[in-house]
Enzyme design. Structure first.
Site, mmCIF file in Angstrom:
data_model
loop_
_atom_site.group_PDB
_atom_site.id
_atom_site.type_symbol
_atom_site.label_atom_id
_atom_site.label_comp_id
_atom_site.label_asym_id
_atom_site.label_seq_id
_atom_site.Cartn_x
_atom_site.Cartn_y
_atom_site.Cartn_z
ATOM 1 C CE LYS A 11 4.142 -25.078 16.009
ATOM 2 N NZ LYS A 11 4.422 -24.124 15.501
ATOM 3 C CE1 TYR A 51 1.121 -24.335 10.049
ATOM 4 C CE2 TYR A 51 2.483 -26.533 10.107
ATOM 5 C CZ TYR A 51 2.034 -25.573 10.814
ATOM 6 O OH TYR A 51 2.291 -25.275 12.164
ATOM 7 C CG ASN A 153 5.770 -20.979 17.645
ATOM 8 O OD1 ASN A 153 5.684 -22.264 17.419
ATOM 9 N ND2 ASN A 153 5.176 -20.117 16.592
ATOM 10 C CG HIS A 156 -0.750 -25.667 15.084
ATOM 11 N ND1 HIS A 156 -1.020 -24.644 14.018
ATOM 12 C CD2 HIS A 156 -2.164 -26.374 15.122
ATOM 13 C CE1 HIS A 156 -2.095 -24.802 13.313
ATOM 14 N NE2 HIS A 156 -2.935 -25.693 13.910
ATOM 15 C CD GLU A 167 -5.480 -26.557 11.569
ATOM 16 O OE1 GLU A 167 -4.873 -25.761 10.962
ATOM 17 O OE2 GLU A 167 -5.675 -26.498 12.821
HETATM 18 P P1 GDP Z 1 0.821 -19.746 13.749
HETATM 19 O O1 GDP Z 1 -0.587 -19.812 13.237
HETATM 20 O O2 GDP Z 1 0.844 -18.602 14.825
HETATM 21 O O3 GDP Z 1 1.289 -20.949 14.301
HETATM 22 O O4 GDP Z 1 1.690 -19.054 12.401
HETATM 23 P P2 GDP Z 1 1.511 -19.535 11.080
HETATM 24 O O5 GDP Z 1 0.354 -20.458 10.677
HETATM 25 O O6 GDP Z 1 1.844 -18.212 10.272
HETATM 26 O O7 GDP Z 1 3.076 -20.322 10.864
HETATM 27 C C1 GDP Z 1 3.205 -21.703 11.128
HETATM 28 C C2 GDP Z 1 4.232 -21.875 11.868
HETATM 29 O O8 GDP Z 1 5.619 -21.662 11.157
HETATM 30 C C3 GDP Z 1 4.645 -20.815 13.070
HETATM 31 O O9 GDP Z 1 3.949 -21.329 14.470
HETATM 32 C C4 GDP Z 1 6.223 -20.950 12.998
HETATM 33 O O10 GDP Z 1 6.497 -22.053 14.016
HETATM 34 C C5 GDP Z 1 6.840 -20.863 11.741
HETATM 35 N N1 GDP Z 1 7.029 -19.799 10.979
HETATM 36 C C6 GDP Z 1 5.859 -18.888 10.640
HETATM 37 N N2 GDP Z 1 6.499 -17.807 10.150
HETATM 38 C C7 GDP Z 1 7.881 -18.148 9.971
HETATM 39 C C8 GDP Z 1 9.040 -17.358 9.449
HETATM 40 O O11 GDP Z 1 8.933 -16.286 8.826
HETATM 41 N N3 GDP Z 1 10.238 -17.868 9.596
HETATM 42 C C9 GDP Z 1 10.495 -19.191 10.250
HETATM 43 N N4 GDP Z 1 11.463 -19.512 10.473
HETATM 44 N N5 GDP Z 1 9.497 -19.788 10.902
HETATM 45 C C10 GDP Z 1 8.327 -19.378 10.715
HETATM 46 MG MG MG Z 2 -1.393 -20.873 11.608
#
Ligand code: GDP
Ligand code: MG
Length: 198
Positions: A11, A51, A153, A156, A167
């Site tokens: 990212k 997403y 973080n 991805h 994807e």
């Molecule tokens: P991943 O698969 O571990 O990347 O997590 P997800 O697919 O659930 O979420 C995608 C991305 O959205 C995450 O990597 C974070 O950058 C962001 N994100 C997820 N949940 C939250 C949240 O509750 N608050 C905020 N601010 N960002 C979030």
């Molecule tokens: Mg994810």
């Protein structure tokens, strides 16, 4: 199984923090093979498509966030997972379009779960030590939501084999995924390690 593919994005914060080499090195050293790579500045459209490939993602991300708050005895910004999920999608569009990212396809045995293991959990505050997110980031749900931005973080990675397929199709053309042999494939996958001794 041995040719499983997964999709990874470094990212914008990962690129800015000069972690491209470190991240690629971690996937190389476990034995995975890089089969496609490009640097792009994503559009809001591609982030939105990415997403929402899984129509259930919005709700899932909201539920995960609520659990993250509650496990620490904190109050989530909303009790409605869909509302929270939609907020996350909006801040993700801003985050991903802020600068260049590196998109990659990695191939090898159990590529999807192995890469997720190396990447670590979503919230850096609780990601395991030794994972990319645990080692290089100090962000949290609380801090990112308070500031109205996505959790930074750095990376991805696809969550399942089906997610990875969708994807990869979204980000890469078929002809840009390269089928080739690495010398180490024989050591990783051949049943008999023939031909080692002179
Ligand atoms: P991943 O698969 O571990 O990347 O997590 P997800 O697919 O659930 O979420 C995608 C991305 O959205 C995450 O990597 C974070 O950058 C962001 N994100 C997820 N949940 C939250 C949240 O509750 N608050 C905020 N601010 N960002 C979030
Ligand atoms: Mg994810």
């Amino acid at each position: 199984m041995k040719t499983e593919k997964t999709f990874v994005i470094i990212k914008p914060d990962g690129v800015q923090r000069s972690l491209i080499g470190e991240i690629i090195g971690r996937f190389e050293r476990v034995g995975l093979k890089l089969v496609a790579m490009k640097m792009v500045v994503p559009t809001e459209e591609i982030v939105g498509s990415h997403y929402t490939l899984d129509p259930a993602w919005i709700k899932k991300v909201g539920e995960k966030s609520i659990k993250g708050y509650e496990s620490k005895g904190q109050v989530p910004p909303s009790k409605d997972p869909i509302e929270l999920g939609n907020r996350v999608l909006e801040v993700l569009k801003k985050y991903f379009t802020s600068g260049p990212v590196v998109a990659m396809v990695w191939q090898g045995a159990h590529a999807v779960p192995v890469v997720r293991k190396i990447v670590g959990g979503t919230e850096p505050l609780t990601s395991d030590v030794g994972t990319i997110r645990g080692d290089f980031v100090l962000d949290s749900y609380q801090m990112s939501d308070t500031d109205g931005r996505a959790i930074r973080n750095v990376i991805h990675a696809s969550g399942s084999v089906d997610e990875a397929k969708n994807e990869i199709d979204l980000w890469f053309k078929k002809e840009n995924i390269i089928n080739y042999r690495l010398v180490q494939d024989a050591i990783l996958y051949d049943v008999n390690l023939d031909g080692l001794l002179e």
